[in-house]
Structure formats: C-alpha cells, structure tokens
Design a protein around this motif. Sequence first.
Motif, PDB file in Angstrom:
ATOM      1  N   ALA A  73      -1.665   9.437   7.901  1.00 39.76           N
ATOM      2  CA  ALA A  73      -2.799   9.065   6.684  1.00 39.76           C
ATOM      3  C   ALA A  73      -2.725  10.319   5.925  1.00 39.76           C
ATOM      4  O   ALA A  73      -2.800  10.019   4.691  1.00 39.76           O
ATOM      5  CB  ALA A  73      -4.210   8.731   7.488  1.00 39.76           C
TER       6      ALA A  73
ATOM      7  N   ASN B  30      -0.217  11.605   2.943  1.00 39.40           N
ATOM      8  CA  ASN B  30      -0.120  10.897   2.014  1.00 39.40           C
ATOM      9  C   ASN B  30      -0.783  11.973   0.780  1.00 39.40           C
ATOM     10  O   ASN B  30      -0.617  12.025  -0.264  1.00 39.40           O
ATOM     11  CB  ASN B  30      -0.830   9.577   1.724  1.00 39.40           C
ATOM     12  CG  ASN B  30      -0.153   8.443   2.636  1.00 39.40           C
ATOM     13  OD1 ASN B  30       1.023   8.046   2.017  1.00 39.40           O
ATOM     14  ND2 ASN B  30      -0.590   8.058   3.829  1.00 39.40           N
TER      15      ASN B  30
ATOM     16  N   ARG C  96       0.608   0.901   9.831  1.00 41.15           N
ATOM     17  CA  ARG C  96       0.733   0.039   8.550  1.00 41.15           C
ATOM     18  C   ARG C  96      -0.272   0.559   7.539  1.00 41.15           C
ATOM     19  O   ARG C  96      -0.238   0.487   6.418  1.00 41.15           O
ATOM     20  CB  ARG C  96       0.711  -1.410   8.849  1.00 41.15           C
ATOM     21  CG  ARG C  96       2.245  -1.909   9.513  1.00 41.15           C
ATOM     22  CD  ARG C  96       2.183  -3.342   9.663  1.00 41.15           C
ATOM     23  NE  ARG C  96       3.039  -3.909  10.305  1.00 41.15           N
ATOM     24  CZ  ARG C  96       4.250  -4.208   9.844  1.00 41.15           C
ATOM     25  NH1 ARG C  96       4.636  -3.978   8.609  1.00 41.15           N
ATOM     26  NH2 ARG C  96       5.122  -4.621  11.005  1.00 41.15           N
ATOM     27  N   ARG C  97      -1.537   0.873   8.085  1.00 33.66           N
ATOM     28  CA  ARG C  97      -2.443   1.145   7.296  1.00 33.66           C
ATOM     29  C   ARG C  97      -2.568   2.496   6.673  1.00 33.66           C
ATOM     30  O   ARG C  97      -3.289   2.721   5.729  1.00 33.66           O
ATOM     31  CB  ARG C  97      -3.876   1.143   8.249  1.00 33.66           C
ATOM     32  CG  ARG C  97      -4.235  -0.198   8.769  1.00 33.66           C
ATOM     33  CD  ARG C  97      -5.441  -0.091   9.712  1.00 33.66           C
ATOM     34  NE  ARG C  97      -6.307   0.206   9.281  1.00 33.66           N
ATOM     35  CZ  ARG C  97      -7.514   0.939   9.815  1.00 33.66           C
ATOM     36  NH1 ARG C  97      -7.465   1.304  11.245  1.00 33.66           N
ATOM     37  NH2 ARG C  97      -8.523   1.405   9.247  1.00 33.66           N
ATOM     38  N   THR C  98      -1.287   3.540   7.022  1.00 34.94           N
ATOM     39  CA  THR C  98      -1.324   4.507   6.543  1.00 34.94           C
ATOM     40  C   THR C  98      -0.142   4.584   5.555  1.00 34.94           C
ATOM     41  O   THR C  98       0.116   5.773   5.059  1.00 34.94           O
ATOM     42  CB  THR C  98      -0.982   5.673   7.582  1.00 34.94           C
ATOM     43  OG1 THR C  98       0.210   5.538   8.344  1.00 34.94           O
ATOM     44  CG2 THR C  98      -2.092   5.364   8.836  1.00 34.94           C
ATOM     45  N   HIS C  99       0.470   3.532   5.148  1.00 37.67           N
ATOM     46  CA  HIS C  99       1.671   3.684   4.456  1.00 37.67           C
ATOM     47  C   HIS C  99       1.488   2.726   3.101  1.00 37.67           C
ATOM     48  O   HIS C  99       1.195   1.547   3.347  1.00 37.67           O
ATOM     49  CB  HIS C  99       2.972   3.208   5.239  1.00 37.67           C
ATOM     50  CG  HIS C  99       3.300   4.369   6.046  1.00 37.67           C
ATOM     51  ND1 HIS C  99       2.854   4.479   7.331  1.00 37.67           N
ATOM     52  CD2 HIS C  99       4.426   5.128   6.130  1.00 37.67           C
ATOM     53  CE1 HIS C  99       3.428   5.382   8.010  1.00 37.67           C
ATOM     54  NE2 HIS C  99       4.399   5.881   7.265  1.00 37.67           N
ATOM     55  N   PRO C 100       1.508   3.168   1.811  1.00 40.41           N
ATOM     56  CA  PRO C 100       1.328   2.769   0.822  1.00 40.41           C
ATOM     57  C   PRO C 100       1.969   1.334   0.606  1.00 40.41           C
ATOM     58  O   PRO C 100       1.644   0.421  -0.288  1.00 40.41           O
ATOM     59  CB  PRO C 100       1.441   3.527  -0.389  1.00 40.41           C
ATOM     60  CG  PRO C 100       1.547   4.974   0.372  1.00 40.41           C
ATOM     61  CD  PRO C 100       2.075   4.765   1.846  1.00 40.41           C
TER      62      PRO C 100
ATOM     63  N   THR D   4       2.824  -1.247   2.485  1.00 43.57           N
ATOM     64  CA  THR D   4       2.842  -2.114   3.495  1.00 43.57           C
ATOM     65  C   THR D   4       1.928  -3.333   3.026  1.00 43.57           C
ATOM     66  O   THR D   4       2.017  -4.447   3.762  1.00 43.57           O
ATOM     67  CB  THR D   4       2.310  -1.536   4.646  1.00 43.57           C
ATOM     68  OG1 THR D   4       0.962  -1.016   4.843  1.00 43.57           O
ATOM     69  CG2 THR D   4       3.036  -0.563   5.316  1.00 43.57           C
TER      70      THR D   4
ATOM     71  N   TYR E  73      -2.419  -0.925   3.295  1.00 35.72           N
ATOM     72  CA  TYR E  73      -2.791   0.367   3.074  1.00 35.72           C
ATOM     73  C   TYR E  73      -3.980   0.409   3.006  1.00 35.72           C
ATOM     74  O   TYR E  73      -4.849   0.044   1.976  1.00 35.72           O
ATOM     75  CB  TYR E  73      -1.896   0.875   2.236  1.00 35.72           C
ATOM     76  CG  TYR E  73      -2.474   2.571   1.576  1.00 35.72           C
ATOM     77  CD1 TYR E  73      -1.870   3.473   2.581  1.00 35.72           C
ATOM     78  CD2 TYR E  73      -2.757   2.664   0.522  1.00 35.72           C
ATOM     79  CE1 TYR E  73      -2.138   4.561   2.393  1.00 35.72           C
ATOM     80  CE2 TYR E  73      -2.922   4.085   0.374  1.00 35.72           C
ATOM     81  CZ  TYR E  73      -2.478   5.003   1.266  1.00 35.72           C
ATOM     82  OH  TYR E  73      -2.877   6.292   0.804  1.00 35.72           O
TER      83      TYR E  73
END
Length: 287
Positions: free
Chosen positions: A114, A117, A145-149, A151, A154
């Motif tokens: 996270a 980014n 997936r929640r840490t990648h723009p 997906t 995010y």
Amino acid sequence: MTVFGADDEFLATALPFLTEGLTAPDEPPPVAITAPDKLDLLHNALGPDAKNVGLIPHTDWYTGSAANAIAQGAGYLAAHAGPAGRVHLLMEPVWNGRAGRSPRETAEWIRYEALANLLFAPFATTAMCVYDARTAGPAVIDAARRTHPDTGVYEDPARIAAELDAVPLPPPPADAQPLARPDAEGVRRRARARGLAVADAELFAESVTATAASVGPVTSTLLWGEAPSCVCELRTARRVDDPLAGFVPPPTDDLEPAQGLWFARQVCAYVDVRDDGAGSTVRLQYA
C-alpha cells in the motif's frame, strides 16, 4: 497487478512487459525480480534478449522486513534507474517465505504494498507486481488487490494503514521490565541479560534510543522477551499519526534525529505504532 495460476499465464504477462522495457527510450534494461523457477522460464523465453534483462531471484531482493524492501527499492532506483527513476520492474514478493509466514508478517507486507504507492509516486518507474495464485493464496491476493491502482478495488494507502493499525497490540507480559528512561546503556545491558549477542544488543539499543529521539518525549519504557525476540515499548506524549513515519528513505546516509524511526525499521523485524488520544505506543521487536 497481475494474478496467474500457470507458467504460460505468467509468460503471457511478463514477456510483453519486459519487451516494452527493452524498447523504452532513456531507460536502462528492465529487471525481473521473481522466483528462481520463473527466471528460468523468462531466460528461455526471451532468447537472445535475456542478456539485456536483469534477472534477480526474489529471495535475493526481499531479504528482510518490508521496510528493508523499501530501502532496497529506493537504493536500486538511485543507483540504476534512468532519468526521474525510469525503469521497468517486474516484481514478485516472496509470499511463500517470510511475507506469508504468519498473519502479522502478511499484514506488514500488505502495508508495504500500500505505502509503496505513495513512496515511489515521485518516480517515473513502470512497475508490475505479479502474484502466483499457487503460492500467494486467495486471502493475500484479495488484500493485495486493494493496494494496486489497476484492480478496480484500490483503496487509499492511508486507509489501509489505518485499518492495519486498528488491530490492538497484545498487552505487555507481566514480567516486562520498566526502565527509568530509554538510554542506550540500560537497554543494552538488559538486552544482553536476555540473551542478545553483543553486536545485536548494540543495534537494538541504538534503535531504541534513535526512536525515542524521533518520537519523544518518552513517558515510559518497558522491555521484555528473550533473544532474539527482545521487545522494547516506548510510550510517548505525542501522536505519531503519519502512516509513512519511518518508511521514507532519508536523502543521505547521515541520519537526522527525526529519522530515528527509519533506522529502527531497518534494524528491527517489527516496529508497531499505535496512536490514541493521549499519545502513542511504539513497540520495537528485534527479531
């Protein structure tokens, strides 16, 4: 971010990415940081171009904590990237190693994913994170997936960090030793008594005193645990509410007092920070 479950799926993503890096203007050769077996796949599939691609086993890159990985990335960009940090990086954390060893380790590596980014936003680096579903597992992949723009799910890195920090720390054990103050000699002596080797006790003491200088004033200090997992907990009178505290690489090797938390994160396996209305608790665990 790309998730794959077979070798051919990995190559279908990795090869175009690395080829793009090979033809990008004003960039050094692209780099793949993955499991050794995948490096073999890439070497064979790239053919003559393999000599122009950096192939680094991810066990050589991710050698310590998540904070160590941030330092590794920043150091590599400073030494090898093109203008403004231009380089193509294909990256696969070691999810079947330290990163996936326990829920606590996994949480710290999700924090790393996270905060990366924010930490690397100023650079013109083109990075692709790859996740092997055969080793990472569905829970890790869902969290990542929640840490990648790219997906669709995010979330703000600060929100993820706050979510991780909402998990309470276990209370100190009944035999935790209070220290009058977090001075190097007192921490070093007690760490040695708890089994840390001389050099390790020195590093641990330096980490504690550097942290105290950067987050103080310190109102109470506790020490517990046996080597190598010695723990020192500092209670401070002010909040440490920046999610990037101790993660931002310093501009030079000469650390300022305010960068003590960075030093501690590089030395200690875990540095936990919890804020409340009266200040902060900072807990350092050596290993």
